[in-house]
Enzyme design. Structure first.
Site, PDB file in Angstrom:
ATOM      1  N   ASN B  92       0.792  -1.221   0.000  1.00  0.00           N
ATOM      2  CA  ASN B  92       0.000   0.000   0.000  1.00  0.00           C
ATOM      3  C   ASN B  92       0.829   1.279   0.000  1.00  0.00           C
ATOM      4  O   ASN B  92       0.338   2.347   0.356  1.00  0.00           O
ATOM      5  CB  ASN B  92      -0.972  -0.009   1.187  1.00  0.00           C
ATOM      6  N   LEU B  99       1.565   6.946   0.815  1.00  0.00           N
ATOM      7  CA  LEU B  99       0.794   5.877   1.437  1.00  0.00           C
ATOM      8  C   LEU B  99      -0.631   5.905   0.911  1.00  0.00           C
ATOM      9  O   LEU B  99      -1.239   6.962   0.801  1.00  0.00           O
ATOM     10  CB  LEU B  99       0.783   6.062   2.961  1.00  0.00           C
ATOM     11  N   CYS B 100      -1.148   4.739   0.587  1.00  0.00           N
ATOM     12  CA  CYS B 100      -2.506   4.628   0.081  1.00  0.00           C
ATOM     13  C   CYS B 100      -3.344   3.890   1.114  1.00  0.00           C
ATOM     14  O   CYS B 100      -3.170   2.697   1.329  1.00  0.00           O
ATOM     15  CB  CYS B 100      -2.488   3.864  -1.243  1.00  0.00           C
ATOM     16  N   ILE B 101      -4.228   4.619   1.761  1.00  0.00           N
ATOM     17  CA  ILE B 101      -5.057   3.989   2.784  1.00  0.00           C
ATOM     18  C   ILE B 101      -6.418   4.672   2.767  1.00  0.00           C
ATOM     19  O   ILE B 101      -6.499   5.898   2.622  1.00  0.00           O
ATOM     20  CB  ILE B 101      -4.374   4.082   4.177  1.00  0.00           C
TER      21      ILE B 101
END
Lengths: 85, 247
Positions: B92, B99-101
């Site tokens: 992620n 950051l991919c969240i």
């Protein structure tokens, strides 16, 4: 002893009856106002959702109006659909 | 200031500033375990640098990962972004460290992503909840919408082989080793045991830390004193200050 009152000054305090101390959106105490207002109290009231979570009315309105999709109109606290109580 | 968001352009950033000042103060006083937080530049509350300690008993144990949090002018109505400065091989995390969240994505955009509105950003999220999400994501990547597909595939191989396929593990461990050099440079001792990791440092913020009066110049006593009688808002002599006046 006899006391004669010549002068008195009334003092009152007020407080919102909420389960929480501060608005989860702007993080200011409920007894203060939202960051866009200057005078707390009736000019910057609290509102409750049906889920019972309170916010400054201006804070929750700003959030809801930024959510175009109806599905995204959720209580920021519990993520249930927001409906005014 | 060059950053102007379209929807809330006319809104002064004072409310964002206020929210950030409160949060920053709160985190210095009561740190989130496993993290160190400071401002990138002392005078700018909109950029934070965080150091994340790899949690014990995970691949990341002993690691020291630095990231920048950047807050938008209309925070907390819009989410901050998180970018790792330390190399992190993770399903992620993008190549550039972003950051991919889902909790950092606004509810509105990209309806195809499969992320439900209830998993997305909302204004009651804060740095604390973000950091806790980051740390749990480290060890439990979301492989449904990977930012780094290779890492995701490799992670699944590692997970599905119950650790027999060590390629993923080896990369992480190597990055952890490299990150420790950085920790040493910063003079930081990364906690290795669960015990050390969980102990909350009671120390007050160093006196040379930012003077929050610069940002938050009100009369509220925001200190959460030990005796919590909950009755101190506005009770001082400085009476009529609403707590919202700009100074």
């Amino acid at each position: 002893m006899k006391v004669k009152i010549k002068k008195w000054t009334g003092v009152a305090v007020w407080k919102w009856t909420a389960n929480d101390d501060s608005c989860g959106i702007c993080r200011m105490p409920f007894e203060a106002c939202c960051p866009d207002c200057r005078i707390p109290g009736d000019d910057c009231p609290l509102v409750w959702g049906q889920c019972s979570h309170p916010f400054h009315i201006h804070c929750i309105m700003k959030w809801l109006s930024s959510q175009q999709m109806a599905a995204a109109q959720l209580c920021p606290m519990c993520r249930q659909g927001w409906r005014f109580r | 200031m060059a950053l102007v968001s379209t929807r809330m352009a006319q809104q002064p950033t004072s409310s964002a500033l206020r929210a950030l000042a409160l949060e920053y103060k709160g985190i210095l006083e009561e740190p989130v375990e496993g993290f160190r937080v400071k401002l990138v530049k002392e005078e700018n509350l909109f950029e934070w640098e965080v150091a994340i300690f790899g949690p014990p008993d995970t691949l990341y144990q002993g690691g020291y990962f630095k990231a920048h949090l950047k807050f938008p002018p209309d925070y907390p109505y819009s989410p901050p972004t998180v970018r790792f400065l330390t190399k992190v091989w993770h399903p992620n995390v993008y190549e550039n460290g972003d950051l991919c969240i889902s909790i950092l994505h606004p509810p509105g955009d990209d309806p195809q992503s499969g992320e439900l509105p209830c998993e997305r950003w909302n204004p009651t999220q804060n740095v604390r909840t973000i950091l806790l999400s980051v740390i749990s994501l480290l060890n439990e990547p979301n492989t449904f919408s990977p930012a780094n597909v290779d890492a995701s595939v490799m992670y699944r191989r590692w997970r599905d082989s119950k650790g027999k396929d060590k390629e993923y593990e080896n990369i992480i461990r190597k990055q952890v080793t490299v990150s420790r050099v950085e920790a040493e440079k910063d003079g930081v001792v990364v906690p290795l045991t669960l015990e050390d990791y969980c102990v909350k440092p009671k120390e007050k913020p160093a006196s040379d830390s930012v003077d929050l009066a610069d940002f938050y110049d009100d009369d509220y006593d925001l200190d959460d004193d030990d005796d919590d009688d909950g009755s101190d808002y506005g009770a001082g002599d400085d009476g009529e200050d609403s707590g919202n006046g700009e100074s």
